[in-house]
Design a protein around this motif. Structure first.
Motif, PDB file in Angstrom:
ATOM      1  N   GLU A  22      23.339  23.266 -23.603  1.00 43.60           N
ATOM      2  CA  GLU A  22      24.576  23.599 -23.736  1.00 43.60           C
ATOM      3  C   GLU A  22      24.860  25.014 -23.458  1.00 43.60           C
ATOM      4  OE1 GLU A  22      27.126  21.558 -25.510  1.00 43.60           O
ATOM      5  OE2 GLU A  22      25.947  20.291 -24.540  1.00 43.60           O
ATOM      6  N   GLN A  23      24.184  26.036 -23.652  1.00 45.67           N
ATOM      7  CA  GLN A  23      24.357  27.270 -23.112  1.00 45.67           C
ATOM      8  C   GLN A  23      24.390  27.721 -21.698  1.00 45.67           C
ATOM      9  OE1 GLN A  23      21.472  28.985 -26.275  1.00 45.67           O
ATOM     10  NE2 GLN A  23      23.156  29.596 -27.475  1.00 45.67           N
ATOM     11  N   VAL A  27      19.525  27.144 -18.028  1.00 44.08           N
ATOM     12  CA  VAL A  27      18.947  26.047 -17.266  1.00 44.08           C
ATOM     13  C   VAL A  27      17.277  26.224 -17.240  1.00 44.08           C
ATOM     14  CG1 VAL A  27      18.907  24.565 -15.461  1.00 44.08           C
ATOM     15  CG2 VAL A  27      20.861  25.767 -15.944  1.00 44.08           C
ATOM     16  N   VAL A  28      17.168  27.493 -16.793  1.00 44.62           N
ATOM     17  CA  VAL A  28      15.572  27.839 -16.731  1.00 44.62           C
ATOM     18  C   VAL A  28      14.767  27.694 -18.123  1.00 44.62           C
ATOM     19  CG1 VAL A  28      13.862  29.706 -15.935  1.00 44.62           C
ATOM     20  CG2 VAL A  28      15.824  29.168 -14.694  1.00 44.62           C
ATOM     21  N   GLU A  29      15.283  28.282 -19.015  1.00 42.84           N
ATOM     22  CA  GLU A  29      14.770  28.338 -20.467  1.00 42.84           C
ATOM     23  C   GLU A  29      14.761  26.485 -20.818  1.00 42.84           C
ATOM     24  OE1 GLU A  29      17.171  30.224 -19.475  1.00 42.84           O
ATOM     25  OE2 GLU A  29      16.899  32.051 -20.399  1.00 42.84           O
ATOM     26  N   ALA A  30      15.566  25.868 -20.777  1.00 37.89           N
ATOM     27  CA  ALA A  30      15.661  24.467 -21.001  1.00 37.89           C
ATOM     28  C   ALA A  30      14.479  23.866 -20.199  1.00 37.89           C
ATOM     29  CB  ALA A  30      17.185  23.741 -20.575  1.00 37.89           C
ATOM     30  N   GLU A  63      25.338  32.162 -21.312  1.00 36.71           N
ATOM     31  CA  GLU A  63      25.653  32.185 -22.759  1.00 36.71           C
ATOM     32  C   GLU A  63      27.033  31.378 -23.087  1.00 36.71           C
ATOM     33  OE1 GLU A  63      26.002  36.155 -24.059  1.00 36.71           O
ATOM     34  OE2 GLU A  63      23.684  36.441 -23.882  1.00 36.71           O
ATOM     35  N   LEU A  64      27.713  31.191 -21.925  1.00 41.66           N
ATOM     36  CA  LEU A  64      29.176  30.821 -22.355  1.00 41.66           C
ATOM     37  C   LEU A  64      29.241  29.103 -21.579  1.00 41.66           C
ATOM     38  CD1 LEU A  64      31.261  33.812 -21.657  1.00 41.66           C
ATOM     39  CD2 LEU A  64      30.627  32.812 -23.722  1.00 41.66           C
ATOM     40  N   GLY A  65      29.890  28.347 -22.283  1.00 46.43           N
ATOM     41  CA  GLY A  65      29.879  27.124 -21.896  1.00 46.43           C
ATOM     42  C   GLY A  65      30.716  26.605 -21.115  1.00 46.43           C
ATOM     43  N   ASP A  66      31.823  27.057 -20.682  1.00 45.40           N
ATOM     44  CA  ASP A  66      32.792  26.837 -19.539  1.00 45.40           C
ATOM     45  C   ASP A  66      33.577  27.862 -19.070  1.00 45.40           C
ATOM     46  OD1 ASP A  66      35.012  27.009 -21.205  1.00 45.40           O
ATOM     47  OD2 ASP A  66      34.603  25.353 -22.235  1.00 45.40           O
ATOM     48  N   ILE A  67      34.338  27.667 -17.936  1.00 47.73           N
ATOM     49  CA  ILE A  67      34.913  28.488 -17.214  1.00 47.73           C
ATOM     50  C   ILE A  67      36.140  29.225 -18.030  1.00 47.73           C
ATOM     51  CG2 ILE A  67      36.901  27.145 -16.321  1.00 47.73           C
ATOM     52  CD1 ILE A  67      36.393  28.907 -13.564  1.00 47.73           C
TER      53      ILE A  67
END
Length: 531
Positions: free
Chosen positions: A480-481, A484-487, A9-13
């Motif tokens: 963006e979220q 990866v699997v959903e994309a 759900e989160l874009g970066d560290i």
């Protein structure tokens, strides 16, 4: 650095680390207001002098009530929307209000559903980190600066830069927020001479002038201490634009360019300052061309500097975004030089005399095409809208207004206009889908992914260009979220369903090619990820 995390759900560290701190319930302070806090939940930044605390959005209402004393539920919705960059759900509004009642901070009749007009009264402030420091000014008064302005101006560059970025800019931000608060108070007062909190119009106006004076003094201190810093002139110039003082802004950007010749936003802002001076109502006709020619000289200098500073070849230069902006701005100024203000005002007078949808629409189109004056175009479009005779005219002008507001960066107005237009009765399918895609694209650009996905999902079953773009956009959102699997699943669906269309539709073919590239990258990533 991008990071794939379990929740997806989160874009970066930094998002992941900050959310861990916030969710743990510990007090969380930051030395700056990071972008995107609203992505982590319903939070806002409360300023405590030089630091900012992450707090649940409900306490923003208490902050405002401490000053205004009485607000409505609708006021709270606007407060939340301003901080969260999105509409705040009615269910959360009710939950927040009832929670604040439980804490004894506000007074209002308890309900499960509020209609928006109910008044909320201030009772007391929530517990502060240092109870003896009750206002933001109290924090600033505890800071002791070593040395006079003159002495500090002789400190080393880094020390002075820290002083300016950490102290002066933060203090100016405080003054700006307080000026905004007092202006809001004047709006609430309307024709009344005294507000609900006991402050009169005269007192409010005097306070605004006092804050402006303090802000100017802090800016002058910045200029003295940071006399050799380009970021100081840029910051003060930007503040001057906010204040509508374009002559001061021009002086600041001119000084900046003397220090740094390759900061192209300075050229743009300097040219824009001259353009605003040319357009100002108080500017005599004979001085308009003088200011516009100054703007053109600035842009010509920017183009020459670009040629010297970036030896990238003619083809690459033409494709460079900064170079394109210089050329587009120059064309706008040249168009205004060919269409003097006296000519524009004559056409505006004619539109006013005719007083019709058609006359104001014609004036709006003329101003936009020949002057690229977005603010005046918006005014004329709204005048046309007020005289619209049917839903077709309203639809047409609203579409234009939504684009104009978006181009100005006023996303809220753009979204509101599109939603208003979607409520027009008996819209045909093509018009409705056009509006919904405009709205979804704005949400996507604003990273309001849930709202964008809700709209795109309406079209994913269509074997059409709209269906193809909807699948492509949702896949992009999942990337963006970090889902990866959903994309990959979305891209696989796109590939199987849109393959026939790709051979006959160039737009779909371009999307198909990009989808294939993304599919390969995702499968390579998943194949290299330890299970």
């Amino acid at each position: 650095m991008r990071i794939f995390i379990a929740t997806g759900e989160l874009g970066d560290i930094s998002d992941a680390v900050d959310k861990d701190f916030i969710d743990a319930g510990r007090p969380y302070y930051m030395a700056w207001r990071r972008d995107g806090l609203q992505r982590l939940g319903d939070y806002y930044f409360k300023a405590y002098g030089l630091v900012f605390k992450v707090q649940p959005i409900k306490y923003a209402l208490v902050d405002e009530l401490e000053f205004f004393k009485v607000l409505t539920i609708n006021d709270y919705k606007e407060i939340a929307k301003e901080h969260l960059k999105r509409d705040y759900e009615d269910s959360k509004i009710a939950s927040d209000i009832n929670a604040l009642l439980d804490e004894g901070l506000i007074s209002i009749q308890r309900k499960n559903i509020y209609n928006g007009n109910e008044e909320i009264e201030f009772v007391k402030m929530y517990e502060l980190p240092f109870p003896e420091l009750k206002t933001e000014e109290d924090y600033w008064n505890t800071y002791v600066m070593q040395g006079t302005d003159e002495e500090i101006s002789h400190y080393d560059f880094l020390t002075r830069e820290i002083f300016i970025s950490s102290y002066s800019l933060a203090k100016i931000d405080m003054y700006n927020r307080k000026i905004k608060t007092y202006n809001k108070l004047l709006e609430y007062m309307g024709n009344r001479d005294e507000a609900r909190n006991g402050i009169t119009k005269n007192e409010a106006n005097e306070k605004i002038e006092e804050l402006k004076k303090l802000k100017r003094e802090e800016e002058d201190k910045m200029l003295k201490i940071g006399f050799d810093m380009s970021n100081v002139y840029f910051a003060v110039g930007n503040q001057a634009i906010v204040d509508g003082n374009y002559e001061r802004a021009a002086i600041m950007y001119e000084e900046l360019i003397k220090l740094e010749k390759l900061i192209y936003p300075a050229y743009f802002n300097l040219a824009a300052s001259y353009e605003y001076l040319a357009r100002a109502k108080e500017t005599p006709y004979e001085r308009e061309a003088e200011y516009l020619n100054k703007a053109k000289e600035v842009l010509d200098k920017a183009e020459r500097t670009f040629h010297r500073g970036r030896d990238i070849g003619d083809t690459a230069r033409e494709q460079n975004q900064t170079y394109q902006q210089i050329r587009q701005f120059t064309q706008r100024i040249e168009a205004q030089l060919k269409t003097p203000k006296s000519q524009v005002e004559a056409m505006k007078e004619q539109a006013t005399i005719e007083n019709s949808f058609e006359s104001y629409s014609a004036y709006a189109n003329y101003v936009y095409q020949n002057r690229q004056d977005i603010e005046e175009t918006i005014w004329a479009k709204n005048e046309a809208k007020n005289r619209a005779k049917n839903s077709e005219q309203i639809f047409s002008v609203n579409k234009d207004l939504a684009i104009l507001y978006a181009n100005m960066g006023d996303i809220t107005s753009s979204v509101n206009i599109l939603n208003e237009t979607l409520r027009i009765p008996n819209l045909n399918r093509e018009d409705k889908s056009s509006l919904e895609f405009d709205l979804a694209n704005i949400y996507l650009n604003q990273k309001r992914y849930n709202e964008a996905t809700d709209i795109y999902s309406k079209y994913t079953n269509e074997l059409s260009q709209n269906g193809a773009f909807a699948l492509y956009a949702i896949g992009h959102i999942y990337i963006e979220q970090n889902k990866v699997v959903e994309a990959l699943n979305i891209y696989n669906d796109f590939r199987s369903r849109m393959s026939p269309m790709a051979s006959t539709n160039q737009v779909v073919a371009n999307l198909y090619q990009d989808v294939e590239s993304r599919r390969v990258q995702i499968m390579q990533y998943l194949g290299s990820t330890p299970r």
